[in-house]
Design a protein around this motif. Structure first.
Motif, PDB file in Angstrom:
ATOM      1  N   ARG A 248       2.142  -3.730  -6.889  1.00  0.00           N
ATOM      2  CA  ARG A 248       2.943  -2.775  -6.110  1.00  0.00           C
ATOM      3  C   ARG A 248       2.062  -1.822  -5.313  1.00  0.00           C
ATOM      4  N   GLU A 249       0.914  -1.446  -5.883  1.00  0.00           N
ATOM      5  CA  GLU A 249       0.057  -0.450  -5.240  1.00  0.00           C
ATOM      6  C   GLU A 249      -1.051  -1.074  -4.397  1.00  0.00           C
ATOM      7  N   GLY A 250      -1.033  -2.404  -4.244  1.00  0.00           N
ATOM      8  CA  GLY A 250      -2.011  -3.059  -3.380  1.00  0.00           C
ATOM      9  C   GLY A 250      -3.390  -3.209  -3.987  1.00  0.00           C
ATOM     10  N   ILE A 251      -3.480  -3.186  -5.304  1.00  0.00           N
ATOM     11  CA  ILE A 251      -4.759  -3.364  -6.001  1.00  0.00           C
ATOM     12  C   ILE A 251      -4.874  -4.828  -6.426  1.00  0.00           C
ATOM     13  N   LEU A 252      -5.812  -5.549  -5.839  1.00  0.00           N
ATOM     14  CA  LEU A 252      -5.943  -6.996  -6.077  1.00  0.00           C
ATOM     15  C   LEU A 252      -4.597  -7.699  -5.887  1.00  0.00           C
ATOM     16  N   ALA A 253      -3.811  -7.204  -4.958  1.00  0.00           N
ATOM     17  CA  ALA A 253      -2.419  -7.660  -4.820  1.00  0.00           C
ATOM     18  C   ALA A 253      -2.319  -9.164  -4.570  1.00  0.00           C
ATOM     19  N   GLU A 254      -3.069  -9.674  -3.611  1.00  0.00           N
ATOM     20  CA  GLU A 254      -2.983 -11.101  -3.282  1.00  0.00           C
ATOM     21  C   GLU A 254      -3.465 -11.959  -4.449  1.00  0.00           C
ATOM     22  N   PHE A 255      -4.578 -11.576  -5.038  1.00  0.00           N
ATOM     23  CA  PHE A 255      -5.148 -12.328  -6.159  1.00  0.00           C
ATOM     24  C   PHE A 255      -4.199 -12.341  -7.354  1.00  0.00           C
ATOM     25  N   LEU A 256      -3.640 -11.185  -7.689  1.00  0.00           N
ATOM     26  CA  LEU A 256      -2.747 -11.090  -8.844  1.00  0.00           C
ATOM     27  C   LEU A 256      -1.421 -11.796  -8.592  1.00  0.00           C
ATOM     28  N   THR A 257      -0.937 -11.745  -7.361  1.00  0.00           N
ATOM     29  CA  THR A 257       0.321 -12.423  -7.031  1.00  0.00           C
ATOM     30  C   THR A 257       0.172 -13.935  -7.148  1.00  0.00           C
ATOM     31  N   GLN A 258      -0.934 -14.454  -6.642  1.00  0.00           N
ATOM     32  CA  GLN A 258      -1.155 -15.902  -6.660  1.00  0.00           C
ATOM     33  C   GLN A 258      -1.493 -16.428  -8.057  1.00  0.00           C
ATOM     34  N   ASN A 259      -2.088 -15.583  -8.888  1.00  0.00           N
ATOM     35  CA  ASN A 259      -2.568 -16.049 -10.200  1.00  0.00           C
ATOM     36  C   ASN A 259      -1.996 -15.216 -11.344  1.00  0.00           C
ATOM     37  N   ARG A 260      -0.783 -14.720 -11.175  1.00  0.00           N
ATOM     38  CA  ARG A 260      -0.221 -13.745 -12.115  1.00  0.00           C
ATOM     39  C   ARG A 260      -0.251 -14.230 -13.566  1.00  0.00           C
ATOM     40  N   ASN A 261       0.329 -15.381 -13.833  1.00  0.00           N
ATOM     41  CA  ASN A 261       0.426 -15.866 -15.215  1.00  0.00           C
ATOM     42  C   ASN A 261      -0.946 -16.121 -15.829  1.00  0.00           C
ATOM     43  N   GLU A 262      -1.832 -16.704 -15.031  1.00  0.00           N
ATOM     44  CA  GLU A 262      -3.168 -17.008 -15.542  1.00  0.00           C
ATOM     45  C   GLU A 262      -3.951 -15.729 -15.822  1.00  0.00           C
TER      46      GLU A 262
END
Length: 319
Positions: A248-262
């Protein structure tokens, strides 16, 4: 044919009942075949869930900086350089080389220099010894063994050892670990030395380094939030809360969105493993006060010193 020498088999097909009379010898073969078919069917429908291999599980740090672009950004920040092309990095990480359950994180060649990057979430004074094993394996892979018997000097890339530390034990922003510190009864200058530069990458440390590598800065922010929430709620919830908040705050947003479960799975494993190692280390230190320490406990101490995976600890003989 006598009844004693025959076997009667009834088979049903919808509403029809069929009677088959077989000799004993033929009947036994038929029944054995049926049993084999039933066993084969059971095997075919048996599903085994693969067990997770905790020893060699990846880390969020390694996953994040395995990306060439992110790794180049980290390299530039550490070396105060300004390289633009990620393809200039020659990745030489020893993916399958594991020493006593310890996996090499990142290794690459840049400008004829060989860099070994290691991430540690617990303080480990034995990193120089571990890096010694790593660098030997790297050179074995890079050098043609036949050239060692040549009269021509075999050139090798100069090694550099960096540890990125984000554990809870307080250390300075930058420190060094030396292999010679492990030598017993050393007199004079050591004939073999290996120096590991340890960089504290916890939030609030090494501001200049963080400023030049946004990925490292955001990674430190993410880890800090996991630890903060883990102090007030169950670990699973803390990690999920930290991941969602960072997105939500744009911290590693793309990385966390793409690899959330892992990332959630890795973070739970890392944090849980860190706590386990600390608990086992405390248990081992308490045993130091006992003069009659058992041989099994001595082995546990050695295991802890080398920071082996928790699964390798043999604690069955604790009193």
């Amino acid at each position: 044919m006598n009844l004693e020498s025959q076997i009667v088999i009834f088979s049903c097909n919808q509403r029809t009942v069929k009677k088959t009379v077989l000799p004993i010898s033929g009947g036994k073969k038929f029944m054995a075949k049926c049993k084999r078919n039933r066993n084969r069917a059971k095997r075919n429908f048996t599903f085994k869930t693969p067990a997770a291999n905790r020893n060699y599980k990846d880390t969020v740090f390694r996953m994040l900086f395995s990306d060439r672009k992110n790794l180049l950004s980290l390299y530039n920040a550490v070396n105060q350089s300004n390289y633009k092309n990620p393809e200039d990095l020659e990745i030489v990480t020893l993916e399958n080389a594991i020493y006593m359950g310890i996996k090499n994180d990142l290794a690459f060649i840049m400008d004829t220099n060989l860099y070994l990057y290691e991430h540690q979430s617990t303080y480990n004074p034995n990193m120089p010894l571990r890096d010694l094993f790593y660098i030997c394996s790297e050179y074995q892979k890079l050098v043609d063994k036949k050239s060692l018997f040549s009269s021509t000097l075999q050139k090798i890339p100069a090694p550099n050892f960096i540890e990125f530390y984000n554990g809870s034990t307080v250390i300075s922003d930058c420190t060094e670990l030396r292999l010679s510190s492990a030598f017993e009864c050393l007199t004079g200058e050591p004939k073999l030395e290996l120096i590991v530069t340890v960089l504290n990458v916890n939030e609030g440390h090494n501001a200049d380094l963080m400023q030049h590598c946004s990925m490292l800065k955001e990674y430190a922010q993410y880890v800090a939030r996991v630890r903060h929430y883990a102090s007030d709620m169950p670990l699973n919830e803390a990690v999920k809360h930290a991941v969602d908040e960072c997105i939500r705050e744009g911290i590693l947003a793309e990385f966390l969105t793409q690899n959330r479960n892992e990332v959630i799975s890795m973070s739970i494993f890392e944090y849980d493993k860190e706590l386990e190692e600390k608990n086992y280390e405390k248990q081992s230190l308490r045993q130091d006060a006992k003069p009659d320490m058992k041989p099994d406990l001595q082995r546990v101490k050695i295991t802890l010193l080398l920071k082996l995976p928790v699964e390798c600890y043999n604690l069955t003989n604790f009193p």
